[in-house]
Design an enzyme around this catalytic site. Sequence first.
Site, PDB file in Angstrom:
ATOM      1  N   GLU B  59      -5.899  -6.185  -1.108  1.00  0.00           N
ATOM      2  CA  GLU B  59      -6.083  -5.851   0.520  1.00  0.00           C
ATOM      3  C   GLU B  59      -6.611  -4.453   0.907  1.00  0.00           C
ATOM      4  O   GLU B  59      -7.282  -3.852   1.798  1.00  0.00           O
ATOM      5  CB  GLU B  59      -4.547  -6.464   1.087  1.00  0.00           C
ATOM      6  CG  GLU B  59      -5.193  -7.532   1.211  1.00  0.00           C
ATOM      7  CD  GLU B  59      -3.747  -8.175  -0.207  1.00  0.00           C
ATOM      8  OE1 GLU B  59      -3.438  -7.662  -0.393  1.00  0.00           O
ATOM      9  OE2 GLU B  59      -3.616  -9.249  -0.214  1.00  0.00           O
ATOM     10  N   HIS B 129       7.044 -11.764   6.913  1.00  0.00           N
ATOM     11  CA  HIS B 129       6.145 -12.911   7.310  1.00  0.00           C
ATOM     12  C   HIS B 129       5.835 -13.257   8.475  1.00  0.00           C
ATOM     13  O   HIS B 129       5.802 -14.339   8.510  1.00  0.00           O
ATOM     14  CB  HIS B 129       6.002 -13.942   5.864  1.00  0.00           C
ATOM     15  CG  HIS B 129       5.442 -13.846   4.141  1.00  0.00           C
ATOM     16  ND1 HIS B 129       5.185 -12.655   3.687  1.00  0.00           N
ATOM     17  CD2 HIS B 129       5.189 -14.862   3.865  1.00  0.00           C
ATOM     18  CE1 HIS B 129       4.676 -13.009   2.533  1.00  0.00           C
ATOM     19  NE2 HIS B 129       4.278 -14.737   2.205  1.00  0.00           N
TER      20      HIS B 129
END
Lengths: 335, 343
Positions: B59, B129
């Site tokens: 990323e 998350h």
Amino acid sequence: MPPKTQPIDPLASENHETLLRLHEELLRVRHAELALAERYKQQEMRTPTHFGVGQEAVAVGVCAALEKTDVAYSHHRSHNHFLAKGGSVYRLAAELFGRETGCSRGRGGSVHLTDLSCGFVASSAILGEAMSAATGSALAFRLGNEKRIATAFFGDAVAEEGAFYECLSYAALKKLPVLYVCENNGYATESPLSIRQPAGADISGRVASFGVRTIKAEGNDVLAVLTAAREAVAYLRTEGTPVFLECATYRWLEHVGPFYDHELGRTYRTEQEVAGWQDKCPVIKSRAAILEAGAADEATLDKMQTDIQAVIQADIEKAYGDPWPDPQQLFDNIY
Amino acid sequence: MRVLKYKEAISEATVQAMEADESIFVTGHAVDYPSGIFGSTSAAAEKFPDRVFDCPSMENAFAGIAVGAAAMGQRPMFVYPRADFMFLSFDNLLNLACKWRYMYGGNAGHVPIVLRAVVGKGWGQGATHSQSPHAPLAHFPGLTVAMPAAPADAKGLLLSALTSNHPVILFEHRSLFDHEGEVDEAMEPIPFGKARIVREGHDVTIVATSLMVSEAVTAAEELAGRGISVEIIDPRTIRPLDEAAILNSVKKTGRLIVADTSWELCGFSSEVAGLVAEKAFKHLKAPVRRIALADCPAPVSMPLEEAFYPKASTLANAVLELTGQNTENMSHIDEVSLFKGPY
């Protein structure tokens, strides 16, 4: 795989024109930087500037192997690459003076240069970004079936960033036409390689483990860089997979600013160490090769230099006289 | 009009945009799996196998790779199946992508990149998350930050993103993916910076983002039965922000609650409170209330998670307080999650 590129024989007369063209470009980059550094001392270029004096042969040698349609990205010490890819001294100087006519209209400064007309896409101050962006342009060329090459210039400290490894892995995986040029000058600001990377660590060796082709070249020898870059470019155009070119070189001036370190009493490296590398000056080396080959005489080379210096001075003065950006346009081009 | 699920609206927008523009490509981890980012990319993957491809876990570099591809005329769309992984992209995103147009004086072209980030919630997904970093990203000039709350907006905002000339980030709440709503079959881009008045009312304004819009609607329906009229404003994009829609509503109701899917401090709810304090102070009849996540990382254990997230009943009680009424237990209005794991 293309055949190995033969070294350029400076003595062969068919190469004399190349020698002179490279020399002229070295002089243009060198004297632009020296003149800008001198002018910088007057406090009228208010943009932290990382001069590339001493490292010109890498930029000049690599860019001489590229086509105009190939693109290049660079890092914070970007003037050499901007100029060697075809950028103008005038627009660079105007950018440093913060003028509207600067290559980035006075919004970018020394570390954010661009000139799409010659394929110099962008430089940025954060380590690893040039490499990421060049990898992305190579991805675009792959997706668009274009035969162009994307090049990233960066220093040895980029091999300490995570993006370095992500890019190498991705470019190898996707077989991207990207040329990574590592200018290993041994220092990241004032930190020597020895305190940043494990003893005996070899950047190219690490890169090769990704399946990326690596080439090493003597970074202060413009002919050696051109030979290596031609080999890399031939490989990229036929194989279309990434090449990593590592060039050992050395920065003469302080990390950021126009002075020699010893002039400011810095002790992270000795004056002798700098002098040792100045003896290996790429411009002196190029000049010696031309004289030895008989490609030109002393007087011709001297005149070449003074002519270039005069043009550079005129460009800098013209840039200085240009208008400031209009504060009414502060919000232009955010989107 | 047809009814589509949120995820189907995203999928349709992606396919239609890719049919119209072959420079669009879609990548990110798992985009071409049969599951296709909870069903939002599988149709595009099937239709354009060369332009929808998986991506390694990278990323950090990929945000820069997207910039370099966009600078050469491509339109990358990068998908984060978990928005939390965006933090790894912040360098290239914030130092390069969002400043590109400006810091090269407009001379280095545009970098039209689209980032889709899926925000998780519940079922013990825990601290890393479940985050929605929309506020820190909206802080930066040069970015557009969208938070579609309804299927039609998911489609319309994505269509705008994929035809825009600058970086756009869309935060898509995972809990919305199966929500249904009417969606135009035609390509109708929704402009950035234009709020949606979800429900008109005159007692209290709730400015709500993403999942909190439907929580606000539930609260408003309950309160309507008690004679309290709630107006709900969904800004849809938080940069640019439709200030006028918010200010006009507060001028009408005099009471403001801001309900957001992240924390209060330096967050979107604080931004709106600041805006109203600055530009509509004299219209306020009560202090502004911010309803946001509890000020701690997201916990896992069920009762802790239950206490962590604000919900419809939280909003309904805040409205009662602002209108000078007693609060009460209204947990009966809260949605019971039917989700069966694992995520």
